[in-house]
Scaffold this motif. Structure first.
Motif, PDB file in Angstrom:
ATOM      1  N   ARG A  68     -88.682   6.847 -26.651  1.00 51.71           N
ATOM      2  CA  ARG A  68     -87.868   5.522 -26.510  1.00 51.71           C
ATOM      3  C   ARG A  68     -88.263   4.390 -27.334  1.00 51.71           C
ATOM      4  NH1 ARG A  68     -85.775   5.739 -20.211  1.00 51.71           N
ATOM      5  NH2 ARG A  68     -84.568   7.768 -20.677  1.00 51.71           N
ATOM      6  N   ASP A  75     -88.514   1.080 -25.136  1.00 47.19           N
ATOM      7  CA  ASP A  75     -89.644   0.537 -24.508  1.00 47.19           C
ATOM      8  C   ASP A  75     -90.881   0.175 -25.342  1.00 47.19           C
ATOM      9  OD1 ASP A  75     -88.194   1.134 -22.284  1.00 47.19           O
ATOM     10  OD2 ASP A  75     -88.960   3.074 -21.904  1.00 47.19           O
ATOM     11  N   HIS A  85     -95.040   2.691 -19.282  1.00 50.30           N
ATOM     12  CA  HIS A  85     -94.271   2.935 -20.107  1.00 50.30           C
ATOM     13  C   HIS A  85     -94.787   3.658 -21.519  1.00 50.30           C
ATOM     14  CE1 HIS A  85     -91.329   0.362 -17.916  1.00 50.30           C
ATOM     15  NE2 HIS A  85     -90.299   1.097 -18.457  1.00 50.30           N
TER      16      HIS A  85
END
Ligand code: ATP
Ligand code: MG
Length: 879
Positions: A68, A75, A85
């Motif tokens: 991501r 993130d 994260h």
């Protein structure tokens, strides 16, 4: 409980509920214009939800590698700063394709967490979709009821569309979701503030672990929602967060998923984790980023300067800089984490161990290259900060950020990060302006507008007949309009198609669709996920008709030759260079084949010839193609079929064999019926395209013939130029040696000519008041000789002041040389004098006080130069 056991229990649990385990799809996405990297477990199942493909099992479970760092889910800025994260993480999921729905999904999730993993029930909270007026949707009372039968009401929250309505993209399947959150704070804190108030509030100890998505709608291009014919369940649980909850840690990095890596970094840097926030963040960033980088490289994406490759480069540079600034790593260090990574993921993701050396090499070279400019870039930033502290401004000009990007390789997010650490920000608007200015390359091709599908015939089975036929009777299932940089076009889906869709390096087929007098050209064929779409520039008058679909035979034939030759080349390379050779990319079209592979050294001429000879021998053997369709993947692998990392294979695969002891590959492409058809194979070039990756370009059949014939006729022309000697090589050799002899003779001639010239000039020297003057024009063969003789004259004559003029290659040249003692005693300067004299020949020049030269345009001015020189230097006569 160890991480590995936690992962296994998840898989076992869902297997016991009749789910089939499917392996993770590659982290790098191919065939999807909307996505670069897999960002959720559902990506590989998209076609099932869209109804483009039918799943083989309607209950599956998996652990998906996700990244991501770009697009809808990014993130990156959180990673390392917070403790939950990651850039790359594993998403555990269970799936129902039109089978079970909310009840089972909710009950099983609760069972697994509380009974199998034994997470304390009083720390868990769940959320339910609270409705949305804009979409005309009510609260998800169905989910609420199922939850409420196992969880007390005061642990259930109703959430907004933002948190509790999941959408795949702008359009496509979507639906309400239920999240499960865990409160990992200590009891004291829990007593002060109830966990209920902290859910979805970015509290680092109250985090979401699992999201259960209930797909029941399709979002259309006009924004409206349509109920899906079959409802699905898509769940995603962050593995690293789950492990943390079960191991009861306050950070993902304290679990055994990361702690061995943190320990290694502690050892290498000599710094301790947990002592200082800045070093802690740096260590977290590094142990996180190396996973993202390695997995992406393993799946075939190398760092580069655009698109997916640049995303990886950015992540890598970010890690390098954290290591450099906060942990004192001045030399490449990331690559040293690879053995540990290979060891830790050996069982679930073997691609890392299998390519460990290759990945390490790529990472190390990237690190080394960035470290070469990092220090200078950081100094530049310091300097900018100093300058700004004078003006008091806190916003760094985008131009400066662009210079750092362009000259020192600092990605914008890295510069912003460093700026933020120092209390500054970047003017990103002006950065983008600079970027646009510099961009000569065309805008990303991915920008595409697509309309909704218009269904013509209700038939969802699409059959590809192109392995056996070049034409077929076809009907259009659906079509839609698209708009991209090539303009307005249409995409068609056919029920039967002979057109091969671009994949596995082989380009898509072209051809036409015909009905009566109407012909529609098929410009290209591509895959969108698993759907074959045909690009056409106009729609047929009546799309519901039956069409004759025909492939452009010539283009297909040449392409197929090149594809089969690629297989032979791959096998020959393994034979000549070794089994480490891994395919890293390929392109096969009607003109040539391009094959990229891992190998650390430039191929020698002998190796290239050996490879070429093997391929040509295999062509002459005329080996019949052995094509097996629908082979179970395990069986194919047992046969020794070469599978590529980063390629998505189903349970059943196609195996292409040319001699079972030579070339056996998993491949969906189209091939020659027997190798002899290829005719001839010729390597055009061998080069390096990245660290550890070589590229071969080659041609086959007529193109190979043309290449060889071209070389032969060049040879013939040369032979004719040399009047057809018997032995061409010998006569060129003697030509070359003759030329060398002549050159030597000319040099000797120049030398003797020069000494004659010098003798002659020495005679013209006149002595006035102990100064030796020389003003003369002479035939100097070149400027070098002019310089050389000037210096010799000076060395052989005391107190010399000489102005020499010459015509060299049709242009006037002058030189002035003055004895050093006169430069001092008389204050003379040859450089100044020559600028004045050069005006007479319309030229200019310069030099040092004792020697200067000038060139010009007007030869007629040479006598004037000498005259003027005499006059100028006349003062010296008198003294
Ligand atoms: P968050 O709000 O915490 O960022 P999310 O809403 O983006 O999570 P989903 O898209 O629902 O998460 O993904 C499903 C699960 O994947 C999450 O419940 C979480 O456990 C995990 N997850 C999501 N993003 C990350 C990440 N960047 N790193 C690690 N795990 C993640
Ligand atoms: Mg998120």
């Amino acid at each position: 409980m160890k991480a590995k056991k936690i992962r296994n229990l998840f898989i076992e649990f869902f297997k016991s509920k009749n789910h089939q385990f499917v392996p993770s799809s590659p982290i790098v996405v191919k065939n999807d214009p909307t996505l670069m990297f897999t960002n959720a477990g559902m990506n590989q199942f998209k076609d099932f939800f869209l109804g483009n493909d039918v799943p083989k099992a309607n209950r599956v479970a998996n652990s998906q590698k996700c990244l991501r760092v770009s697009g809808k889910h990014n993130d990156l800025e959180e990673v390392g700063v917070d403790t939950y994260h990651h850039t790359m993480f594993e998403m555990l999921g269970n799936w129902s394709f039109g089978d079970y729905f909310k009840k089972e999904a909710i009950e099983w999730a609760w069972d697994l967490l509380t009974e199998v993993y034994k997470l304390p029930k009083d720390r868990l909270y769940v959320s339910v979709f609270g409705g949305d007026n804009g979409d005309g949707l009510d609260r998800d009372l169905e989910a609420f009821r199922f939850w409420n039968s196992i969880v007390p009401e005061d642990r259930i929250l109703f959430g907004s569309k933002k948190d509790n309505f999941w959408e795949m993209g702008e359009t496509g399947p979507c639906g309400p979701c239920s999240e499960i959150h865990i409160d990992l704070r200590n009891d004291e804190e829990r007593n002060q503030i109830p966990g209920f108030d902290l859910v979805n509030n970015d509290h680092p100890q109250v985090i979401e672990i699992w999201n259960l998505v209930f797909m029941q709608y399709n979002r259309l291009a006009d924004g409206s929602l349509k109920e899906l014919p079959a409802k699905h369940v898509d769940t995603g649980m962050g593995f690293e967060r789950l492990v943390r909850a079960i191991q009861n840690k306050s950070s993902n990095y304290d679990t055994d998923v990361f702690s061995p890596f943190i320990e290694l970094i502690e050892f290498k840097s000599g710094k301790k984790y947990g002592k200082d926030e800045k070093t802690d963040i740096a260590m977290r960033v590094i142990v996180d980023h190396i996973r993202a980088i390695s997995f992406t490289i393993a799946d075939g994406q190398l760092p580069s300067n655009n698109k997916a490759g640049y995303v990886i480069r950015r992540i890598l540079r970010r890690a390098v800089r954290y290591g450099y600034t906060f942990l004192g790593f001045q030399k490449p260090f990331l690559y040293e984490l690879l053995p540990l990574l290979a060891e830790n993921f050996g069982d679930i993701f073997p691609e890392i161990a299998a390519q460990q050396d290759f990945i390490a090499k790529v990472v190390m070279e990237e690190e080394a290259s960035f470290l070469r400019t990092l220090d200078n870039g950081l100094k530049k930033l310091d300097q900018i900060k100093d300058e700004m502290s004078q003006t008091g401004s806190k916003v760094i000009d985008g131009k400066v950020a662009f210079e750092l990007y362009d000259t020192y390789g600092f990605p914008l997010d890295l510069t912003s990060l460093i700026a933020r650490e120092n209390g500054y920000s970047i003017d990103e608007v002006s950065f983008k302006v600079e970027m646009e200015k510099q961009k000569t390359r065309s805008r990303a091709a991915a920008e595409q507008e697509t309309g909704d599908w218009n269904v013509v015939n209700n038939d969802d089975s699409v059959v590809f007949v192109g392995y056996d036929f070049l034409d077929s009777e076809s009907r259009i299932i659906k079509y839609r309009q698209i708009r991209d940089k090539k303009g307005d076009r249409f995409q068609l889906v056919l029920d039967r198609t002979p057109f091969y869709a671009e994949s596995g390096g082989q380009v898509g087929d072209q051809g036409f669709l015909q009905n009566g007098a109407e012909t529609i050209q098929v410009l290209d064929t591509k895959k969108e996920n698993d759907l074959t779409v045909h690009f056409v520039d106009k729609l047929p008058n009546d799309p519901s008709k039956v069409f004759l679909a025909r492939v452009n035979v010539e283009k297909r034939k040449s392409t197929v030759n090149n594809h089969s030759a690629t297989h032979l080349l791959h096998a020959a390379l393994k034979e000549v260079l070794g089994s480490h050779v891994q395919q890293k990319g390929s392109l096969v079209n009607e003109e040539l084949l391009r094959f990229d592979f891992s190998h650390f050294a430039k191929m020698t001429d002998e190796e290239i010839i050996k490879v070429e000879n093997i391929v040509n021998a295999k062509i002459r053997e005329n080996i019949p193609l052995e094509e097996q369709r629908n082979v179970p993947i395990e069986e194919a692998k047992k046969k020794g079929a070469t599978a590529l990392f980063g390629e998505k294979y189903g349970d059943f695969v196609r195996v292409i064999t040319f001699d079972k002891n030579f070339s056996v590959e998993l491949c969906g492409g189209v091939h020659v019926p027997s190798s002899g058809v290829i005719g001839q194979f010729k390597i055009v070039s061998e080069s390096s395209i990245a660290a550890g990756v070589r590229r071969i370009e080659a041609v086959t059949a007529e193109s190979a013939e043309q290449l060889v014939n071209g070389q032969l006729s060049l040879l013939k022309e040369i032979q004719e130029m040399l009047k057809n000697p018997k032995d061409l090589k010998k006569s060129i050799e003697s030509l070359v040696s003759e030329r060398n002899e002549l050159r030597k003779e000319i040099e000797a001639l120049h030398l003797s000519q020069a000494s004659l010239l010098k003798e002659d000039l020495l005679k013209q020297v006149e002595n006035v008041n102990e100064i030796n003057f020389l003003f003369a024009q002479a035939n100097f063969p070149n400027v070098d000789a002019l310089k050389k003789i000037s210096f010799e004259l000076k060395n052989e004559t005391e107190n010399l002041v000489a102005v020499l003029a010459a015509e060299i290659d049709g242009k006037p040249q002058i030189a002035i040389i003055i004895d050093e003692s006169l430069v001092k005693s008389k204050g003379l300067n040859a450089g100044t004098i020559i600028r004045d004299l050069a005006k007479e020949i319309q030229g200019g020049g310069g030099g040092q006080p004792f020697f200067a030269t000038a060139g010009g345009k007007d030869i007629a001015g040479l006598p004037k130069v000498l005259e003027k020189a005499r006059l100028m230097l006349k003062g010296l006569y008198c003294k």
